[in-house]
Design a protein around this motif. Structure first.
Motif, PDB file in Angstrom:
ATOM      1  N   UNK A  72       0.820  -1.207   0.000  1.00  0.00           N
ATOM      2  CA  UNK A  72       0.000   0.000   0.000  1.00  0.00           C
ATOM      3  C   UNK A  72       0.857   1.261   0.000  1.00  0.00           C
ATOM      4  N   UNK A  73       1.889   1.290   0.862  1.00  0.00           N
ATOM      5  CA  UNK A  73       2.688   2.503   1.029  1.00  0.00           C
ATOM      6  C   UNK A  73       3.396   2.903  -0.262  1.00  0.00           C
ATOM      7  N   UNK A  74       3.992   1.940  -0.956  1.00  0.00           N
ATOM      8  CA  UNK A  74       4.719   2.256  -2.189  1.00  0.00           C
ATOM      9  C   UNK A  74       3.760   2.777  -3.252  1.00  0.00           C
ATOM     10  N   UNK A  75       2.603   2.124  -3.398  1.00  0.00           N
ATOM     11  CA  UNK A  75       1.639   2.557  -4.411  1.00  0.00           C
ATOM     12  C   UNK A  75       1.095   3.951  -4.112  1.00  0.00           C
ATOM     13  N   UNK A  76       0.730   4.202  -2.864  1.00  0.00           N
ATOM     14  CA  UNK A  76       0.140   5.498  -2.527  1.00  0.00           C
ATOM     15  C   UNK A  76       1.186   6.612  -2.583  1.00  0.00           C
ATOM     16  N   UNK A  77       2.419   6.322  -2.223  1.00  0.00           N
ATOM     17  CA  UNK A  77       3.467   7.340  -2.323  1.00  0.00           C
ATOM     18  C   UNK A  77       3.727   7.703  -3.790  1.00  0.00           C
ATOM     19  N   UNK A  78       3.749   6.688  -4.656  1.00  0.00           N
ATOM     20  CA  UNK A  78       3.958   6.947  -6.081  1.00  0.00           C
ATOM     21  C   UNK A  78       2.796   7.736  -6.663  1.00  0.00           C
ATOM     22  N   UNK A  79       1.573   7.407  -6.243  1.00  0.00           N
ATOM     23  CA  UNK A  79       0.403   8.160  -6.713  1.00  0.00           C
ATOM     24  C   UNK A  79       0.471   9.603  -6.231  1.00  0.00           C
ATOM     25  N   UNK A  80       0.862   9.812  -4.985  1.00  0.00           N
ATOM     26  CA  UNK A  80       0.997  11.174  -4.434  1.00  0.00           C
ATOM     27  C   UNK A  80       2.100  11.949  -5.155  1.00  0.00           C
ATOM     28  N   UNK A  81       3.148  11.245  -5.569  1.00  0.00           N
ATOM     29  CA  UNK A  81       4.289  11.900  -6.197  1.00  0.00           C
ATOM     30  C   UNK A  81       3.969  12.390  -7.609  1.00  0.00           C
ATOM     31  N   UNK A  82       3.290  11.542  -8.401  1.00  0.00           N
ATOM     32  CA  UNK A  82       3.081  11.859  -9.813  1.00  0.00           C
ATOM     33  C   UNK A  82       1.643  12.273 -10.144  1.00  0.00           C
ATOM     34  N   UNK A  83       0.673  11.858  -9.331  1.00  0.00           N
ATOM     35  CA  UNK A  83      -0.715  12.069  -9.679  1.00  0.00           C
ATOM     36  C   UNK A  83      -1.199  13.509  -9.694  1.00  0.00           C
ATOM     37  N   UNK A  84      -0.882  14.335  -8.675  1.00  0.00           N
ATOM     38  CA  UNK A  84      -1.476  15.682  -8.627  1.00  0.00           C
ATOM     39  C   UNK A  84      -1.187  16.539  -9.846  1.00  0.00           C
ATOM     40  N   UNK A  85       0.028  16.497 -10.368  1.00  0.00           N
ATOM     41  CA  UNK A  85       0.344  17.348 -11.512  1.00  0.00           C
ATOM     42  C   UNK A  85      -0.389  16.878 -12.767  1.00  0.00           C
ATOM     43  N   UNK A  86      -0.537  15.550 -12.910  1.00  0.00           N
ATOM     44  CA  UNK A  86      -1.292  15.024 -14.054  1.00  0.00           C
ATOM     45  C   UNK A  86      -2.759  15.416 -13.938  1.00  0.00           C
ATOM     46  N   UNK A  87      -3.315  15.293 -12.731  1.00  0.00           N
ATOM     47  CA  UNK A  87      -4.721  15.674 -12.535  1.00  0.00           C
ATOM     48  C   UNK A  87      -4.929  17.161 -12.806  1.00  0.00           C
ATOM     49  N   UNK A  88      -4.017  17.993 -12.341  1.00  0.00           N
ATOM     50  CA  UNK A  88      -4.142  19.424 -12.576  1.00  0.00           C
ATOM     51  C   UNK A  88      -4.061  19.736 -14.065  1.00  0.00           C
ATOM     52  N   UNK A  89      -3.270  18.978 -14.789  1.00  0.00           N
ATOM     53  CA  UNK A  89      -3.114  19.197 -16.232  1.00  0.00           C
ATOM     54  C   UNK A  89      -4.371  18.801 -16.993  1.00  0.00           C
ATOM     55  N   UNK A  90      -5.094  17.784 -16.507  1.00  0.00           N
ATOM     56  CA  UNK A  90      -6.337  17.356 -17.135  1.00  0.00           C
ATOM     57  C   UNK A  90      -7.510  17.947 -16.360  1.00  0.00           C
ATOM     58  N   UNK A  91      -8.133  17.102 -15.542  1.00  0.00           N
ATOM     59  CA  UNK A  91      -9.224  17.490 -14.644  1.00  0.00           C
ATOM     60  C   UNK A  91      -9.431  16.322 -13.692  1.00  0.00           C
ATOM     61  N   UNK A  92     -10.208  16.552 -12.629  1.00  0.00           N
ATOM     62  CA  UNK A  92     -10.443  15.467 -11.683  1.00  0.00           C
ATOM     63  C   UNK A  92     -11.139  14.286 -12.324  1.00  0.00           C
ATOM     64  N   UNK A  93     -12.164  14.577 -13.149  1.00  0.00           N
ATOM     65  CA  UNK A  93     -12.900  13.504 -13.807  1.00  0.00           C
ATOM     66  C   UNK A  93     -12.029  12.795 -14.842  1.00  0.00           C
ATOM     67  N   UNK A  94     -11.300  13.549 -15.628  1.00  0.00           N
ATOM     68  CA  UNK A  94     -10.437  12.936 -16.634  1.00  0.00           C
ATOM     69  C   UNK A  94      -9.356  12.071 -16.001  1.00  0.00           C
ATOM     70  N   UNK A  95      -8.790  12.533 -14.900  1.00  0.00           N
ATOM     71  CA  UNK A  95      -7.756  11.760 -14.210  1.00  0.00           C
ATOM     72  C   UNK A  95      -8.339  10.467 -13.644  1.00  0.00           C
ATOM     73  N   UNK A  96      -9.504  10.553 -13.003  1.00  0.00           N
ATOM     74  CA  UNK A  96     -10.122   9.362 -12.411  1.00  0.00           C
ATOM     75  C   UNK A  96     -10.456   8.329 -13.474  1.00  0.00           C
ATOM     76  N   UNK A  97     -10.963   8.805 -14.614  1.00  0.00           N
ATOM     77  CA  UNK A  97     -11.286   7.884 -15.713  1.00  0.00           C
ATOM     78  C   UNK A  97     -10.022   7.195 -16.220  1.00  0.00           C
ATOM     79  N   UNK A  98      -8.950   7.953 -16.364  1.00  0.00           N
ATOM     80  CA  UNK A  98      -7.680   7.388 -16.812  1.00  0.00           C
ATOM     81  C   UNK A  98      -7.153   6.366 -15.805  1.00  0.00           C
ATOM     82  N   UNK A  99      -7.264   6.667 -14.519  1.00  0.00           N
ATOM     83  CA  UNK A  99      -6.794   5.774 -13.457  1.00  0.00           C
ATOM     84  C   UNK A  99      -7.514   4.424 -13.520  1.00  0.00           C
ATOM     85  N   UNK A 100      -8.841   4.468 -13.614  1.00  0.00           N
ATOM     86  CA  UNK A 100      -9.616   3.223 -13.679  1.00  0.00           C
ATOM     87  C   UNK A 100      -9.305   2.472 -14.974  1.00  0.00           C
TER      88      UNK A 100
END
Length: 304
Positions: A72-100
């Motif tokens: 859990x820790x490695x996955x969540x740290x990696x998501x915290x590290x790279x995810x916010x900037x990608x989400x900001x570049x797209x949108x919350x909905x677009x990021x969530x759709x891409x994640x799933x």
């Protein structure tokens, strides 16, 4: 592992979709440790081919349950590290759709190439987010163990090669190898690459390339011109549009000095709503009337 970004971003370090995803994963793990008996949560939410008919939802839920704390820790740290900037570049909905979508890629590769064992963990989805970051900001640096600087492109390349070799080795080991779903990781990466290479993968950056802002007139809201993808250099075409806009404004006679302020465009508020909708949901979300409005405003600007 920490990271260094070339330009500072004016947005929070943790974005809403990333925050929700981390929260759900942590909550599920907390329930695994406290409320639900050991192993029951993994069997209920994890994916296993033999239980597919009775627990079809595990196709989606497997990516929210983990085998242990470090998983859990490695996955969540990696998501915290790279995810916010990608989400900001797209949108919350677009990021969530891409994640799933990336998580489903991990499930499909596990189903096709492995078929055995219990699949769980967010690794496939998280690695897809890492690939999206690397394709958009390949020269950003991350610090392995907080010391060794490595460009994101080389980090992702190493992850892909390591998972490919480990997955091939695991397929040749009787009994399933180490139990790590390397092929599912590759599925998340493959689906991320396909998503990012398709024309429908709209992002804020592509939206800005398709909508060129023109100079504002006094007391009028910003206006934009939708345009198709260019065949020439986009930078040159943007410069041409801006130059034509400035020339059109220069030809207009100066307004007489009166106390009354010039009237606003009659449909300016409606146009603002349409542009806000494009920024949040993409061009595909526009209705026929909204597209007609954009074409009308574009035609007026060209004719002026």
């Amino acid at each position: 592992m920490s990271y260094k970004i070339a330009d500072e971003q004016d947005h929070p370090r943790i974005t809403p979709a990333v925050q929700w995803l981390i929260g759900i994963n942590v909550l599920v793990f907390f329930l695994q440790l406290t409320v639900v008996p050991a192993g029951a949560m993994a069997r209920a939410l994890g994916f296993q081919l033999s239980d597919l008919e009775g627990s079809w939802w595990s196709i989606f839920t497997y990516m929210f349950v983990h085998a242990g704390f470090w998983h859990l820790a490695v996955n969540m740290y990696t998501l915290w590290l790279f995810g916010p900037r990608v989400e900001h570049h797209w949108s919350g909905w677009g990021f969530s759709r891409f994640y799933v979508w990336c998580g489903l890629g991990g499930w499909l590769f596990h189903l096709v190439f492995d078929r055995g064992g219990l699949l769980m963990g967010a690794s496939a989805a998280v690695l897809g987010v890492m690939l999206a970051y690397a394709m958009r900001w390949p020269d950003d640096e991350v610090y392995l163990f907080g010391i060794v600087p490595v460009k994101v492109r080389w980090l992702v390349a190493f992850v892909i090669v390591a998972n490919l070799l480990s997955g091939m080795a695991a397929m040749n080991v009787v009994g399933g190898g180490s139990g790590v779903a390397y092929l599912a990781h590759l599925g998340g990466l493959a689906f991320a690459w396909l998503y990012l290479r398709t024309p429908s993968a709209q992002s804020i950056d592509r939206l800005r390339q398709r909508i060129s802002q023109v100079p504002d007139m006094q007391d009028e809201p910003p206006r934009a011109i939708p345009r198709s993808l260019p065949r020439r250099e986009r930078g040159q075409e943007v410069d041409e549009i801006v130059a034509k806009s400035k020339a059109a404004l220069a030809k207009r006679p100066a307004s007489p000095a009166v106390s009354q302020r010039p009237a606003r465009e009659p449909r300016s508020e409606e146009l603002n709503s349409v542009l806000d909708k494009i920024s949040e949901h993409g061009l595909e979300s526009l209705t026929a009337d909204e597209r007609l409005l954009l074409e009308e405003m574009s035609r007026k600007l060209r004719d002026s």
